[in-house]
Motif scaffolding. Structure first.
Motif, mmCIF file in Angstrom:
data_model
loop_
_atom_site.group_PDB
_atom_site.id
_atom_site.type_symbol
_atom_site.label_atom_id
_atom_site.label_comp_id
_atom_site.label_asym_id
_atom_site.label_seq_id
_atom_site.Cartn_x
_atom_site.Cartn_y
_atom_site.Cartn_z
ATOM 1 N N LEU A 56 0.812 -1.214 0.000
ATOM 2 C CA LEU A 56 0.000 0.000 0.000
ATOM 3 C C LEU A 56 0.843 1.260 0.000
ATOM 4 C CD1 LEU A 56 -2.568 -1.124 2.712
ATOM 5 C CD2 LEU A 56 -3.043 -0.897 0.280
ATOM 6 N N ALA A 57 1.910 1.269 0.762
ATOM 7 C CA ALA A 57 2.742 2.466 0.896
ATOM 8 C C ALA A 57 4.032 2.363 0.089
ATOM 9 C CB ALA A 57 3.067 2.711 2.375
ATOM 10 N N THR A 58 4.857 1.361 0.394
ATOM 11 C CA THR A 58 6.228 1.357 -0.128
ATOM 12 C C THR A 58 6.304 1.014 -1.607
ATOM 13 O OG1 THR A 58 6.906 0.696 2.091
ATOM 14 C CG2 THR A 58 8.549 0.536 0.349
ATOM 15 N N ALA A 59 5.713 -0.108 -2.020
ATOM 16 C CA ALA A 59 5.770 -0.457 -3.442
ATOM 17 C C ALA A 59 5.083 0.605 -4.284
ATOM 18 C CB ALA A 59 5.121 -1.815 -3.683
ATOM 19 N N THR A 60 3.936 1.088 -3.833
ATOM 20 C CA THR A 60 3.236 2.141 -4.566
ATOM 21 C C THR A 60 4.083 3.404 -4.631
ATOM 22 O OG1 THR A 60 1.142 1.229 -3.773
ATOM 23 C CG2 THR A 60 1.079 3.430 -4.739
ATOM 24 N N GLY A 61 4.721 3.754 -3.517
ATOM 25 C CA GLY A 61 5.573 4.942 -3.495
ATOM 26 C C GLY A 61 6.755 4.838 -4.428
ATOM 27 N N VAL A 62 7.399 3.678 -4.461
ATOM 28 C CA VAL A 62 8.537 3.481 -5.371
ATOM 29 C C VAL A 62 8.090 3.627 -6.821
ATOM 30 C CG1 VAL A 62 10.167 1.770 -6.260
ATOM 31 C CG2 VAL A 62 9.896 2.066 -3.790
ATOM 32 N N LEU A 63 6.940 3.057 -7.168
ATOM 33 C CA LEU A 63 6.470 3.140 -8.552
ATOM 34 C C LEU A 63 6.072 4.564 -8.933
ATOM 35 C CD1 LEU A 63 4.492 -0.194 -8.856
ATOM 36 C CD2 LEU A 63 6.743 0.364 -9.766
ATOM 37 N N ILE A 64 5.623 5.342 -7.975
ATOM 38 C CA ILE A 64 5.366 6.764 -8.254
ATOM 39 C C ILE A 64 6.676 7.471 -8.598
ATOM 40 C CG2 ILE A 64 4.705 8.953 -7.165
ATOM 41 C CD1 ILE A 64 2.509 7.371 -5.680
ATOM 42 N N PRO A 159 9.699 12.781 4.345
ATOM 43 C CA PRO A 159 9.517 11.577 5.153
ATOM 44 C C PRO A 159 8.533 10.630 4.483
ATOM 45 C CG PRO A 159 9.339 13.560 6.500
ATOM 46 C CD PRO A 159 9.347 14.014 5.075
ATOM 47 N N LEU A 160 8.724 9.353 4.704
ATOM 48 C CA LEU A 160 7.889 8.333 4.056
ATOM 49 C C LEU A 160 6.411 8.561 4.317
ATOM 50 C CD1 LEU A 160 7.543 5.627 2.533
ATOM 51 C CD2 LEU A 160 7.895 4.474 4.744
ATOM 52 N N ASP A 161 6.043 8.821 5.575
ATOM 53 C CA ASP A 161 4.624 8.969 5.887
ATOM 54 C C ASP A 161 4.005 10.166 5.182
ATOM 55 O OD1 ASP A 161 6.186 10.639 7.488
ATOM 56 O OD2 ASP A 161 4.874 10.473 9.239
ATOM 57 N N VAL A 164 3.652 9.316 1.169
ATOM 58 C CA VAL A 164 2.550 8.436 0.758
ATOM 59 C C VAL A 164 1.191 9.052 1.102
ATOM 60 C CG1 VAL A 164 3.932 6.336 0.781
ATOM 61 C CG2 VAL A 164 2.744 7.040 2.865
ATOM 62 N N ARG A 165 1.149 9.874 2.125
ATOM 63 C CA ARG A 165 -0.117 10.544 2.412
ATOM 64 C C ARG A 165 -0.490 11.496 1.290
ATOM 65 N NH1 ARG A 165 1.067 12.736 7.015
ATOM 66 N NH2 ARG A 165 1.502 14.839 6.268
ATOM 67 N N SER A 166 0.485 12.266 0.803
ATOM 68 C CA SER A 166 0.185 13.273 -0.217
ATOM 69 C C SER A 166 0.010 12.669 -1.604
ATOM 70 C CB SER A 166 1.285 14.341 -0.248
ATOM 71 O OG SER A 166 2.521 13.784 -0.653
ATOM 72 N N ARG A 167 0.729 11.566 -1.899
ATOM 73 C CA ARG A 167 0.695 11.014 -3.253
ATOM 74 C C ARG A 167 -0.230 9.807 -3.410
ATOM 75 N NH1 ARG A 167 4.806 12.587 -6.705
ATOM 76 N NH2 ARG A 167 3.390 11.670 -8.250
ATOM 77 N N VAL A 168 -0.614 9.170 -2.313
ATOM 78 C CA VAL A 168 -1.447 7.968 -2.411
ATOM 79 C C VAL A 168 -2.752 8.137 -1.643
ATOM 80 C CG1 VAL A 168 -1.551 5.461 -2.092
ATOM 81 C CG2 VAL A 168 0.639 6.552 -2.612
ATOM 82 N N PHE A 169 -2.666 8.311 -0.351
ATOM 83 C CA PHE A 169 -3.866 8.234 0.483
ATOM 84 C C PHE A 169 -4.774 9.455 0.348
ATOM 85 C CE2 PHE A 169 -0.627 5.794 3.134
ATOM 86 C CZ PHE A 169 -0.867 4.614 2.451
ATOM 87 N N SER A 170 -4.213 10.638 0.278
ATOM 88 C CA SER A 170 -5.058 11.830 0.125
ATOM 89 C C SER A 170 -5.791 11.849 -1.210
ATOM 90 C CB SER A 170 -4.231 13.102 0.311
ATOM 91 O OG SER A 170 -3.839 13.242 1.659
ATOM 92 N N PRO A 171 -5.114 11.594 -2.346
ATOM 93 C CA PRO A 171 -5.857 11.561 -3.621
ATOM 94 C C PRO A 171 -6.973 10.519 -3.643
ATOM 95 C CG PRO A 171 -3.494 11.673 -4.040
ATOM 96 C CD PRO A 171 -3.659 11.456 -2.572
#
Length: 365
Positions: A56-64, A159-161, A164-171
């Motif tokens: 949810l966070a790390t793999a998605t963040g890396v691909l972004i 920071p990681l949190d 992922v909040r700004s690029r994954v969870f908030s959208p």
């Protein structure tokens, strides 16, 4: 579910099944908490997701970062974290870490606490020896995803949190999802085991390394509930889009959920996701070969099947109250039931798919 609760395998659970843009089934079972006072489970209950953090966070963040042109899957990790290149690790690629074919050890213990602990964890990984040659063996490694969490921070400058909040969870409007949930939030959190002080961990990550790193790590630390996770699943099955928000480009989603591990190896992994490996029993017996998923040590799991555009979310806190719960058989049983209920059937006369009209009745049976 009733059997699992009666047999003491879990105190309770939330199950959600979705297909396309619809939630077909959601139900809370049993108790969120048994001690010190019983609390009934609710659909809104948040859980320590454990290793679901990896996808949810790390793999998605890396691909972004990859789609932004700031990293490439074939880049050595040491390009961004130079100290990692020690002891034969200089050629390990981001892809190999995402698929758990890096050769890194699964885990280690660290006694450090406080603000310096996160740096101490990264330093120990960088100075560690490999357990296998890169690309040779599938070794499920928390250490690799801790390292990827740090890579996201270095490349993004955040920071990681926060990233992922700004690029994954908030959208995605996943408002109940995040690291280090504040106490007294809108919805209660299911506790896990007792901590060193004798009180139950509730809103504090169970994983010892993530705890020592302050609750934010690439392998564990996220908390969420079923409704939020359904939004992420819908995004993935819809090629990276949800309600006008784009998190991942379609090509990145296709890469993420397709086999990416070393050719000819029996354990098949996507970029973070499990496709067919020694850990794939939660897919049951009826989801397709294209399906993919992941589990968490605390008793959480996701499984998605693009063939039928469906997903299954099972959230339990199996470690409460005594750390002895077990959901391995339960996950497989539920997935098989759901896969059977949603499996495609032959079209009726006139071309109308029979499965579409029967789905809701079958899944609530």
């Amino acid at each position: 579910m009733r059997q699992a609760i009666d047999n003491g395998r879990i105190p309770g659970a939330v199950v959600l099944v979705g297909q396309g843009g619809h939630i077909l089934f959601e139900k809370a079972y049993g108790h969120r908490c048994l001690e010190p006072r019983p609390e009934p489970m609710t659909l809104e209950t948040r859980f320590d997701l454990a290793s679901l953090t990896k996808v949810l966070a790390t793999a998605t963040g890396v691909l972004i970062l990859v789609q932004d042109g700031k990293a490439r899957l074939e880049d050595p990790v040491s390009r961004y974290l130079p100290d990692f290149g020690r002891r034969g690790k200089g050629t390990i690629t981001i892809r190999q870490v995402l698929t758990h074919y890096s050769g890194l050890a699964p885990y280690f213990r660290l006694e450090a606490k406080g603000p310096e602990a996160a740096s101490a964890v990264i330093d120990k990984i960088c100075h560690s020896d490999l357990s296998a040659a890169p690309g040779s063996d599938f070794i499920y490694s928390d250490l690799g995803f801790i390292l990827l969490g740090r890579l996201i921070e270095v490349v993004s400058g955040e920071p990681l949190d926060r990233f992922v909040r700004s690029r994954v969870f908030s959208p995605l409007k996943m408002v109940e999802t995040g690291f280090r949930p504040p106490p007294g939030g809108r919805h209660p959190i299911a506790p896990t085991e007792k901590g060193v002080d004798g009180s139950f961990l509730r809103g504090q990550v169970h994983d010892p390394l993530a705890m020592s790193m302050g609750g934010v790590a690439g392998h564990a630390g996220l908390f969420s509930n079923a409704r939020d996770l359904s939004r992420y699943c819908r995004m993935v099955l819809n090629d990276g889009w949800l309600e006008g928000a784009s998190v991942l480009q379609p090509r990145m989603v296709r890469q993420m959920v397709a086999p990416q591990s070393s050719p000819g190896k029996p354990d098949i992994r996507g970029l973070g996701w499990d496709i067919q490996s020694r850990y794939s029993s939660p897919k049951g017996t009826r989801f397709s070969a294209r399906s993919f998923g992941h589990t968490g040590f605390t008793g959480t799991s996701l499984w998605l099947d693009p063939e039928i555009q469906a997903y299954l979310i099972i959230l339990t806190s199996r470690l409460h109250p005594d750390g002895k719960g077990d959901v391995r058989a339960l996950r497989k049983e539920i997935a098989t039931i759901v896969g059977e209920a949603l499996s495609p059937t032959k079209s009726r006369a006139g071309g109308a798919p029979a499965a579409a009209s029967r789905t809701r009745r079958n899944i609530n049976r």
